[in-house]
Design a protein around this motif. Structure first.
Motif, PDB file in Angstrom:
ATOM      1  N   ALA A 115       0.832  -1.201   0.000  1.00  0.00           N
ATOM      2  CA  ALA A 115       0.000   0.000   0.000  1.00  0.00           C
ATOM      3  C   ALA A 115       0.873   1.260   0.000  1.00  0.00           C
ATOM      4  O   ALA A 115       0.623   2.207  -0.749  1.00  0.00           O
ATOM      5  CB  ALA A 115      -0.945  -0.010   1.199  1.00  0.00           C
ATOM      6  N   TYR A 116       1.908   1.272   0.833  1.00  0.00           N
ATOM      7  CA  TYR A 116       2.826   2.417   0.815  1.00  0.00           C
ATOM      8  C   TYR A 116       3.466   2.575  -0.559  1.00  0.00           C
ATOM      9  O   TYR A 116       3.634   3.686  -1.063  1.00  0.00           O
ATOM     10  CB  TYR A 116       3.939   2.240   1.854  1.00  0.00           C
ATOM     11  CG  TYR A 116       3.574   2.580   3.277  1.00  0.00           C
ATOM     12  CD1 TYR A 116       3.015   3.813   3.599  1.00  0.00           C
ATOM     13  CD2 TYR A 116       3.831   1.695   4.319  1.00  0.00           C
ATOM     14  CE1 TYR A 116       2.714   4.150   4.917  1.00  0.00           C
ATOM     15  CE2 TYR A 116       3.534   2.019   5.638  1.00  0.00           C
ATOM     16  CZ  TYR A 116       2.974   3.242   5.936  1.00  0.00           C
ATOM     17  OH  TYR A 116       2.690   3.572   7.234  1.00  0.00           O
TER      18      TYR A 116
ATOM     19  N   GLN B  71      -4.323   1.321  10.248  1.00  0.00           N
ATOM     20  CA  GLN B  71      -3.022   1.199   9.576  1.00  0.00           C
ATOM     21  C   GLN B  71      -2.964   2.318   8.545  1.00  0.00           C
ATOM     22  O   GLN B  71      -3.664   2.282   7.524  1.00  0.00           O
ATOM     23  CB  GLN B  71      -2.928  -0.173   8.914  1.00  0.00           C
ATOM     24  CG  GLN B  71      -1.792  -0.364   7.934  1.00  0.00           C
ATOM     25  CD  GLN B  71      -0.436   0.034   8.462  1.00  0.00           C
ATOM     26  OE1 GLN B  71       0.059   1.136   8.161  1.00  0.00           O
ATOM     27  NE2 GLN B  71       0.166  -0.836   9.253  1.00  0.00           N
ATOM     28  N   ILE B  72      -2.110   3.309   8.777  1.00  0.00           N
ATOM     29  CA  ILE B  72      -2.136   4.527   7.952  1.00  0.00           C
ATOM     30  C   ILE B  72      -1.810   4.242   6.486  1.00  0.00           C
ATOM     31  O   ILE B  72      -2.287   4.951   5.589  1.00  0.00           O
ATOM     32  CB  ILE B  72      -1.213   5.621   8.548  1.00  0.00           C
ATOM     33  CG1 ILE B  72      -1.603   7.011   8.011  1.00  0.00           C
ATOM     34  CG2 ILE B  72       0.240   5.310   8.303  1.00  0.00           C
ATOM     35  CD1 ILE B  72      -0.929   8.170   8.723  1.00  0.00           C
ATOM     36  N   ALA B  73      -1.038   3.201   6.205  1.00  0.00           N
ATOM     37  CA  ALA B  73      -0.675   2.899   4.811  1.00  0.00           C
ATOM     38  C   ALA B  73      -1.907   2.684   3.944  1.00  0.00           C
ATOM     39  O   ALA B  73      -1.921   3.032   2.762  1.00  0.00           O
ATOM     40  CB  ALA B  73       0.204   1.647   4.750  1.00  0.00           C
ATOM     41  N   MET B  74      -2.946   2.086   4.539  1.00  0.00           N
ATOM     42  CA  MET B  74      -4.140   1.775   3.758  1.00  0.00           C
ATOM     43  C   MET B  74      -4.895   3.050   3.356  1.00  0.00           C
ATOM     44  O   MET B  74      -5.714   3.020   2.444  1.00  0.00           O
ATOM     45  CB  MET B  74      -5.054   0.841   4.547  1.00  0.00           C
ATOM     46  CG  MET B  74      -4.415  -0.514   4.835  1.00  0.00           C
ATOM     47  SD  MET B  74      -3.855  -1.331   3.314  1.00  0.00           S
ATOM     48  CE  MET B  74      -2.864  -2.662   3.983  1.00  0.00           C
ATOM     49  N   ASP B 103      -1.163   3.036  13.522  1.00  0.00           N
ATOM     50  CA  ASP B 103      -0.071   2.147  13.113  1.00  0.00           C
ATOM     51  C   ASP B 103       0.692   2.820  11.983  1.00  0.00           C
ATOM     52  O   ASP B 103       0.389   2.634  10.801  1.00  0.00           O
ATOM     53  CB  ASP B 103      -0.620   0.787  12.687  1.00  0.00           C
ATOM     54  CG  ASP B 103       0.482  -0.271  12.665  1.00  0.00           C
ATOM     55  OD1 ASP B 103       1.664   0.082  12.848  1.00  0.00           O
ATOM     56  OD2 ASP B 103       0.147  -1.453  12.471  1.00  0.00           O
ATOM     57  N   VAL B 104       1.666   3.629  12.362  1.00  0.00           N
ATOM     58  CA  VAL B 104       2.375   4.471  11.388  1.00  0.00           C
ATOM     59  C   VAL B 104       3.833   4.032  11.198  1.00  0.00           C
ATOM     60  O   VAL B 104       4.468   4.412  10.223  1.00  0.00           O
ATOM     61  CB  VAL B 104       2.309   5.959  11.790  1.00  0.00           C
ATOM     62  CG1 VAL B 104       0.851   6.415  11.895  1.00  0.00           C
ATOM     63  CG2 VAL B 104       3.032   6.253  13.100  1.00  0.00           C
ATOM     64  N   LYS B 105       4.372   3.302  12.153  1.00  0.00           N
ATOM     65  CA  LYS B 105       5.759   2.800  12.084  1.00  0.00           C
ATOM     66  C   LYS B 105       6.737   3.878  11.613  1.00  0.00           C
ATOM     67  O   LYS B 105       7.590   3.624  10.776  1.00  0.00           O
ATOM     68  CB  LYS B 105       5.841   1.556  11.190  1.00  0.00           C
ATOM     69  CG  LYS B 105       5.051   0.353  11.764  1.00  0.00           C
ATOM     70  CD  LYS B 105       5.330  -0.941  11.022  1.00  0.00           C
ATOM     71  CE  LYS B 105       4.596  -2.131  11.623  1.00  0.00           C
ATOM     72  NZ  LYS B 105       3.120  -2.052  11.538  1.00  0.00           N
ATOM     73  N   ARG B 106       6.622   5.085  12.186  1.00  0.00           N
ATOM     74  CA  ARG B 106       7.553   6.146  11.825  1.00  0.00           C
ATOM     75  C   ARG B 106       8.853   5.994  12.614  1.00  0.00           C
ATOM     76  O   ARG B 106       8.904   5.256  13.620  1.00  0.00           O
ATOM     77  CB  ARG B 106       6.938   7.521  12.116  1.00  0.00           C
ATOM     78  CG  ARG B 106       5.620   7.826  11.371  1.00  0.00           C
ATOM     79  CD  ARG B 106       5.706   7.652   9.875  1.00  0.00           C
ATOM     80  NE  ARG B 106       4.581   8.249   9.170  1.00  0.00           N
ATOM     81  CZ  ARG B 106       3.712   7.594   8.401  1.00  0.00           C
ATOM     82  NH1 ARG B 106       3.813   6.286   8.229  1.00  0.00           N
ATOM     83  NH2 ARG B 106       2.753   8.249   7.763  1.00  0.00           N
TER      84      ARG B 106
END
Lengths: 305, 305
Positions: A115-116, B71-74, B103-106
């Protein structure tokens, strides 16, 4: 994609990218005040100031450089309004003929990385259409989750002719805490480097792979080893200038043909007018100070190649 | 902040979070088609479909659960339009009384991590105002850059009473590629775990620290060791259900008091109606299927505590 970067570097004789990482404190007060006058002291006002600042810097440097590297965090801190300016900056730089490296450091499990990847490098399917979210040429990627977290990015690079820079050895003081730890006698960053080579092997674009590596300017002995380990991997090199890396430190990041690395400077360029060296320009002419700083950086780096 | 999560978990008897990670393929076609009718097959149309889907799921599950994990990617895959829906989802869930784990995993170098931290957990200064970008209660953070990349997040957690979950041992198949490599005889994830304990020590909120850890359900032997290494660290546990982790696998993530972990399920809940087990609900009643799946998940996990 990497071949385009190489061509632009050869044409400009400038193996650099300008880091568009605007903190509000870097932006001259006349720009900030104008933006606040129009939009108030709001996220929109802050984002407008960032945009006006970026635009002037790009306008006064784009003919000298091959690429820019916007750091998405500096936009994301202002929420949606900031991210709109990130997207607008990407689009504007591309129109000016620059290659854009989105410094996003994303990375997740497979389906999420996909997705990213489509969001930043590729195209996302919506019904029978394909659309673009953030349309950058390269992004940075974090390898902590291993192959299945990175592969979806590599796949999109192959399909769409885009590029990556995977974090190998970062420029910050505590990067060694995990990255330098020895595994079977060798530091973790070397194992990551070997994986980067593996991931990039079926993603070649000329002499170099579309899968590059982030290698900090602040650790010259390590970059020497990494350069040998990864002969066909382009390095994105942060840490020059404000973070302490010198041109001499950088020399190890390049191959003998003078290629193989693109060196980033953010603060040193975009906030040049705040340095004593460029103080004569004054805040009103900050973009001219940035232009001068770009020319000085190019000369400095070329002096060691 | 972690004490609020503990209270909500005790009240609901549900140590879980629902992963709001909507892929378009999960969303029933009547919702997608309505959104496309209104906004076309565009990023805006896709985002609208995601929003309608999320809203129904939240409406039909919020009384059973303490927290959600978008989940921010989505959302990011749909660019600005997607991120607007991320922000709207966060806001809506908070209004419904849910705690929100972004859920950004920054993770980046210090000054950049600071920008992410204020953007997602804190407040950003704009002139004499303070504003919020994405106003989540917790976020996930990647540790690859070491202490100076994580500390800015911890500082904001202390100042604003927010929380983190730092990636320690992730649930994906290739997580071991780097995370399991032995350093002085111990896997990297244990070293990361020790750092998480260190980072969290001055960020306690009751029995647990506001600095938590991501520990995948798919590696039960490892979570057993990690549970002992990190007695006052809350675990965010992905990998249950669709990724293969069972309730039995999860038991090791909990302390003897039945606390210490919040288990995520995404696909297994939000796309429950696609499973044979919940097929009777049909796509029209997908949200009721999600409610039933939540109840089943709670019962399943409580059966091993």
């Amino acid at each position: 994609m990497i071949s385009q970067l190489v061509q632009k570097i050869q044409k400009t004789k400038a193996p650099i990218c300008v880091g568009l990482d605007p903190m509000l404190s870097y932006i001259p007060s006349h720009i900030v005040q104008n933006a606040f006058k129009e939009f108030g002291e709001t996220l929109e006002g802050a984002a407008e100031a960032v945009w006006q600042f970026n635009k002037e810097i790009v306008d006064s440097t784009y003919d000298l450089i091959p690429s820019v590297k916007p750091q998405i965090a500096m936009y994301e801190q202002f929420g949606i309004e900031g991210l709109k300016i990130y997207a607008r900056t990407v689009e504007y730089c591309k129109k000016k003929g620059l290659l854009v490296i989105g410094d996003v450091k994303r990375g997740d499990i497979g389906s999420t990385s996909s997705a990213y990847a489509v969001g930043h490098l590729g195209k996302v399917k919506v019904g029978s259409n394909v659309c673009s979210g953030f349309d950058t040429d390269f992004i940075t990627v974090n390898p902590y989750l291993g192959t299945d977290g990175v592969k979806p990015f590599v796949d999109v690079c192959r399909e769409e002719d885009r590029g990556l820079f995977v974090l190998v050895k970062t420029s910050n003081p505590s990067s060694g805490e995990f990255q330098d730890r020895l595994i079977d006698g060798r530091p973790l960053y070397e194992l990551v480097a070997e994986k980067v080579v593996e991931w990039g092997a079926d993603c070649m674009d000329g002499t170099y792979s579309n899968v590059g590596a982030v290698v900090g300017a602040t650790y010259p002995e390590m970059s020497k080893i990494l350069r040998k380990l990864m002969p066909h991997t382009y390095f994105l090199v942060p840490g020059y200038g404000a973070q302490g890396g010198t041109a001499k430190d950088l020399a190890n990041c390049f191959n003998e043909d003078g290629l193989g690395a693109v060196v980033n400077s953010s603060r040193g360029i975009i906030a040049a007018y705040k340095q004593e060296k460029y103080a004569k320009f004054g805040p009103e002419h900050f973009a001219e100070a940035s232009r001068q700083a770009v020319m000085d950086m190019i000369a400095d780096i070329n002096s060691v190649l």
